[in-house]
Design a protein around this motif. Structure first.
Motif, short mmCIF file in Angstrom:
data_model
loop_
_atom_site.label_atom_id
_atom_site.label_comp_id
_atom_site.label_asym_id
_atom_site.label_seq_id
_atom_site.Cartn_x
_atom_site.Cartn_y
_atom_site.Cartn_z
N MET A 84 0.52 -0.99 -0.04
CA MET A 84 0.27 -0.22 -0.08
C MET A 84 0.78 1.10 -0.28
SD MET A 84 -3.46 -0.99 2.38
CE MET A 84 -3.63 -2.76 2.02
N ASN A 85 2.15 1.15 -0.31
CA ASN A 85 3.18 2.07 -0.45
C ASN A 85 2.69 3.13 0.87
OD1 ASN A 85 3.05 1.67 -3.30
ND2 ASN A 85 1.50 2.61 -3.39
N CYS A 102 -1.83 -3.66 -2.25
CA CYS A 102 -2.86 -2.94 -3.42
C CYS A 102 -3.44 -4.13 -4.00
CB CYS A 102 -2.23 -2.00 -4.22
SG CYS A 102 -1.35 -1.17 -3.17
N VAL A 118 -9.71 -3.94 0.69
CA VAL A 118 -9.78 -2.99 1.72
C VAL A 118 -10.60 -2.14 2.58
CG1 VAL A 118 -8.01 -0.73 1.19
CG2 VAL A 118 -7.10 -1.94 -0.19
N LEU A 163 -12.51 -0.51 -0.91
CA LEU A 163 -12.54 0.11 -2.27
C LEU A 163 -12.86 -1.14 -3.11
CD1 LEU A 163 -8.64 1.47 -1.69
CD2 LEU A 163 -10.65 3.03 -1.29
N PHE A 192 -8.11 2.30 -7.50
CA PHE A 192 -6.73 3.14 -7.39
C PHE A 192 -5.15 2.99 -8.27
CE2 PHE A 192 -10.13 4.92 -4.30
CZ PHE A 192 -10.37 5.73 -5.80
N LEU A 193 -4.46 1.39 -7.69
CA LEU A 193 -3.83 1.12 -8.79
C LEU A 193 -3.30 1.52 -9.49
CD1 LEU A 193 -0.96 -0.38 -7.29
CD2 LEU A 193 -1.84 -2.72 -7.93
N CYS A 248 0.09 3.92 -6.54
CA CYS A 248 -1.00 4.26 -6.01
C CYS A 248 -1.39 5.53 -6.67
CB CYS A 248 -0.86 4.55 -4.41
SG CYS A 248 -2.54 5.25 -4.20
N VAL A 275 -4.15 7.63 -5.85
CA VAL A 275 -4.59 8.83 -4.93
C VAL A 275 -3.89 8.49 -4.44
CG1 VAL A 275 -6.76 8.34 -5.88
CG2 VAL A 275 -5.94 6.98 -4.27
N ARG A 278 -5.00 8.63 -0.14
CA ARG A 278 -4.96 7.25 0.12
C ARG A 278 -5.62 7.43 1.94
NH1 ARG A 278 -0.15 8.24 1.36
NH2 ARG A 278 1.10 7.03 2.25
N PRO A 279 -6.24 6.66 1.79
CA PRO A 279 -7.07 5.78 3.45
C PRO A 279 -5.53 5.93 3.80
CG PRO A 279 -8.05 4.41 1.60
CD PRO A 279 -6.89 4.93 1.09
N CYS A 307 -4.07 2.82 4.24
CA CYS A 307 -2.76 2.20 2.48
C CYS A 307 -1.74 2.73 3.56
CB CYS A 307 -3.24 2.85 1.84
SG CYS A 307 -4.36 2.32 1.28
S1 SF4 Z 1 -5.78 3.68 -2.47
FE1 SF4 Z 1 -3.95 3.43 -3.14
S2 SF4 Z 1 -2.76 2.43 -1.38
FE2 SF4 Z 1 -4.63 2.19 -1.01
S3 SF4 Z 1 -5.46 0.18 -1.88
FE3 SF4 Z 1 -5.76 1.36 -3.50
S4 SF4 Z 1 -3.52 1.41 -4.80
FE4 SF4 Z 1 -2.75 0.88 -3.10
#
Ligand code: SF4
Ligand code: SF4
Length: 185
Positions: free
Chosen positions: A1-2, A19, A24, A69, A80-81, A91, A93, A97-98, A101
């Protein structure tokens, strides 16, 4: 999730396993931040899944539901990936991001910021010494507060549902979540 604590090389080399593979679950706070940051309606990126824990109901006595998500239409992970090259993704967003994440895979245990056990990350991806632990702690505390607000909103929404004589739609729930006057933590 970075997550904010991941080493850049670790996440870049991993290709976003978290991700792609996790479902999520998000809070109302996360939904609002995403909707405001992307100008998308929650129905474009949120799905409701049944839960045996506390959740939003759409009809009196109906199943409780959690906010997740959506997955990409290709089934390759979070909606969003963004794929940027073979085996590499980011990502789309990132700034919105949440919190689940941005804090992944960290938690606060006995007051200490610690990587969670049994995550999908390779352990070598993480270097606590290189992380901004105070920032991680702030986000983890913010997430805790968001989850408390989330629980209060579940109770408020379910009261409305119980007083109604018809089934609500996911769209009505999302609109209510966006309009309900709470401060985004
Ligand atoms: S919002 Fe971004 S960080 Fe979170 S699961 Fe999706 S792609 Fe991954
Ligand atoms: S699984 Fe771990 S290393 Fe891979 S992208 Fe997610 S947070 Fe980064």
């Amino acid at each position: 999730m970075n997550g904010s604590g991941a080493s850049a090389a670790g996440c870049a080399d991993c290709g976003g396993k978290c991700c792609r593979e996790y479902k999520v679950g998000v809070t109302v706070r996360d939904v609002r931040v995403l909707a405001e940051g992307t100008a998308m309606h929650p129905s474009d990126f949120i799905r409701l899944l049944d839960t045996d824990k506390e959740g939003f109901r759409l009809r009196p006595g109906g199943p409780a539901k959690k906010l997740y998500l959506q997955r990409s239409s290709a089934g390759t992970g979070c909606v969003f990936l963004m794929e940027i090259a073979a085996g590499r993704a980011r990502c789309g967003v990132y700034a919105h991001r949440p919190l689940v994440c941005s804090t992944f895979p960290l938690s606060i245990q006995r007051g200490v910021v610690t990587p969670r056990e049994e995550t999908i990350c390779d352990i070598d991806s993480w270097n606590l010494a290189g992380m901004d632990l105070p920032a991680c702690r702030r986000e983890l505390i913010q997430d805790r507060s968001a989850r408390e607000e989330h629980r209060q909103l579940i109770q408020a929404w379910n009261k409305i549902v119980d007083a109604s004589d018809r089934e609500s739609t996911p769209q009505e729930l999302y609109d209510w979540l966006m309009d309900y006057p709470v401060e985004t933590p």
